[in-house]
Scaffold this motif. Structure first.
Motif, PDB file in Angstrom:
ATOM      1  N   TYR A  91      34.452 -18.129  19.694  1.00 14.17           N
ATOM      2  CA  TYR A  91      34.436 -17.017  18.747  1.00 14.17           C
ATOM      3  C   TYR A  91      33.729 -15.802  19.345  1.00 14.17           C
ATOM      4  N   GLY A 153      31.578 -15.305   5.336  1.00 14.35           N
ATOM      5  CA  GLY A 153      31.535 -16.443   6.239  1.00 14.35           C
ATOM      6  C   GLY A 153      30.328 -16.405   7.144  1.00 14.35           C
ATOM      7  N   ASN A 154      29.958 -15.188   7.584  1.00 10.54           N
ATOM      8  CA  ASN A 154      28.799 -15.038   8.460  1.00 10.54           C
ATOM      9  C   ASN A 154      27.506 -15.386   7.724  1.00 10.54           C
ATOM     10  N   TYR A 157      27.161 -19.077   7.369  1.00 11.80           N
ATOM     11  CA  TYR A 157      26.772 -19.737   8.612  1.00 11.80           C
ATOM     12  C   TYR A 157      25.305 -19.491   8.943  1.00 11.80           C
ATOM     13  N   ASN A 211      31.057  -9.459  13.975  1.00  8.77           N
ATOM     14  CA  ASN A 211      31.909  -9.221  12.821  1.00  8.77           C
ATOM     15  C   ASN A 211      32.301  -7.750  12.704  1.00  8.77           C
ATOM     16  N   THR A 315      30.377 -24.742   4.382  1.00  7.33           N
ATOM     17  CA  THR A 315      30.200 -23.625   5.311  1.00  7.33           C
ATOM     18  C   THR A 315      31.407 -23.449   6.208  1.00  7.33           C
ATOM     19  N   TYR A 316      31.850 -24.531   6.836  1.00  6.92           N
ATOM     20  CA  TYR A 316      32.994 -24.415   7.737  1.00  6.92           C
ATOM     21  C   TYR A 316      34.285 -24.109   6.983  1.00  6.92           C
ATOM     22  N   VAL A 319      34.167 -20.395   6.558  1.00  6.90           N
ATOM     23  CA  VAL A 319      34.496 -19.782   7.854  1.00  6.90           C
ATOM     24  C   VAL A 319      35.997 -19.883   8.117  1.00  6.90           C
TER      25      VAL A 319
END
Length: 410
Positions: A91, A153-154, A157, A211, A315-316, A319
């Motif tokens: 990523y 999403g950030n 995480y 991002n 969380t995933y 994401v």
């Protein structure tokens, strides 16, 4: 005369062009300014700020990318943990490559922004301004949607997943505090205070900047595509007025009206080619990198589900949704451009062309022929971005996911 000089000499016809430009480009300008890519008009010491931002961003990106790679190759021995960190490294590497592509194309980005400003200055009719504002709002909203999903999403995480992992105790009874990115211990001991706190803050900023790169790339594509769509709507409006000339100037002949249409069409074709040049490397990295990271995120969701790690799954999954939605936005932007550019030829056939002189009708045939090849956004001139491409991305990600899953099970 250089285009940038020529643009400054054009007198504005739209009295509201400054507010219109701010409305359309505000969020994109904020995003690209944070990473030094937005073309600045500052003189003297102010012109150095984007260069400083580019140098600092490159340093942060490269430093943490190298640290992650060193940790995975030299320090981490567990293959499952290596695979888990591989998604993060991939990523960040894709973000770094896209940032380099934007930096190399910065002069062309400046030219594209100047062309957008020029078109807003030259709007004369209120109905044309309304068309441009309609698509400008679409591009503005797409940037907001992209930013919301990416930063959500950030945040998941950075906060929730780190809370789920929490601190660990090693074999020597030492507390190991978790970082966003793994750090190679051969260079610096990131567990000591205040090094740990400083490193964690810098890694959080690095994640936010990544991002910003993704959101800025998507925003550039949205701005250019929706601007082209607005110009195409103006061309269609002029085509509908070609026969009667109700909205044209007095003593303006049919051939003159057709000439204005051809000039505007040619201009947006050149603008589209310039935007594709700016975005082709970015789209290629987005297409390949996002497909790979999506398949890894799918794998992480499955493994955390098997381990009953509910926070990890949540969380995933967030994401995964943010990455999938970001890819969908790219494909939607490309599909919107393809669909809108082909509508010019359809509009040529729908007007009362039989009332036009023969030579003027022959000019319409050339416009139809040009619109048969739609404007597109390509990924490295290999794959064209459209909604059908989005389906192929999902299919490819599931295929990669099955390959990784079967390989690890063996």
């Amino acid at each position: 005369m250089h285009p940038s000089v020529q643009n400054h000499t054009i007198q504005p016809r739209n009295p509201n062009y400054e507010n219109d430009i701010i409305y359309v480009t505000k969020y994109l300008k904020w995003t690209l300014n944070s990473i030094g890519i937005w073309p600045t008009m500052l003189k003297g010491d102010g012109s150095i700020l984007p260069k400083i931002a580019i140098v600092l961003s490159n340093f942060v990106f490269v430093f943490f990318e190298v640290q992650c790679m060193l940790y995975i190759t030299l320090e981490e021995k567990d293959p499952l943990l290596r695979l888990r960190f591989l998604g993060l490294v991939s990523y960040s590497l894709v973000c770094l490559l896209k940032y380099w592509a934007l930096t190399m194309r910065k002069s062309k980005i400046k030219h594209c922004i100047e062309e957008v400003n020029t078109d807003w200055k030259q709007v004369e009719l209120q109905k044309d301004r309304t068309c441009m504002l309609k698509y400008g709002k679409i591009g503005r909203d797409l940037i907001v949607y992209c930013a919301v999903f990416l930063y959500c999403g950030n945040i998941f995480y950075i906060t929730i997943l780190q809370y789920a992992i929490a601190s660990q105790i090693d074999d020597d009874n030492h507390t190991i505090r978790i970082l966003l990115y793994p750090m190679y211990s051969g260079h610096i001991d990131a567990q000591e205070s205040p090094i740990y706190e400083i490193t964690y803050i810098l890694q959080s900023l690095c994640s936010i900047m990544m991002n910003a790169v993704i959101c800025g790339c998507c925003g550039l594509a949205a701005l250019s595509s929706t601007h082209i769509c607005g110009q195409i709507d103006i061309i269609i409006s002029q085509l509908n007025d070609l026969v009667d000339g109700k909205f044209s100037k007095k003593n303006c002949t049919t051939n003159t009206r057709l000439m204005n249409i051809v000039q505007r069409h040619t201009k947006i074709l050149k603008f589209s080619a310039m935007c594709e040049t700016v975005l082709q490397e970015v789209c290629l990295f987005e297409f390949v990198g996002t497909t790979f990271v999506i398949c890894l995120a799918e794998y992480y969701c499955i493994t955390d589900w098997q381990q009953d790690n509910k926070l990890g799954v949540l969380t995933y999954f967030v994401v995964l949704i943010s990455l999938t939605f970001n890819m969908y936005l790219w494909c939607y932007i490309g599909d919107l451009l393809i669909e809108k550019s082909t509508s010019i030829g359809v509009s040529c056939c729908m007007i009362d062309w039989y009332r036009l002189p023969t030579k003027t009708t022959q000019g319409l045939v050339l416009i139809i022929a040009m619109s048969n090849t739609p404007m597109k956004i390509s990924a490295g001139r290999i794959v064209y971005i459209s909604l059908s491409t989005f389906g192929n991305v999902l299919k490819s990600s599931f295929a990669y996911f099955s390959f990784i899953r079967n390989t690890l099970m063996e």
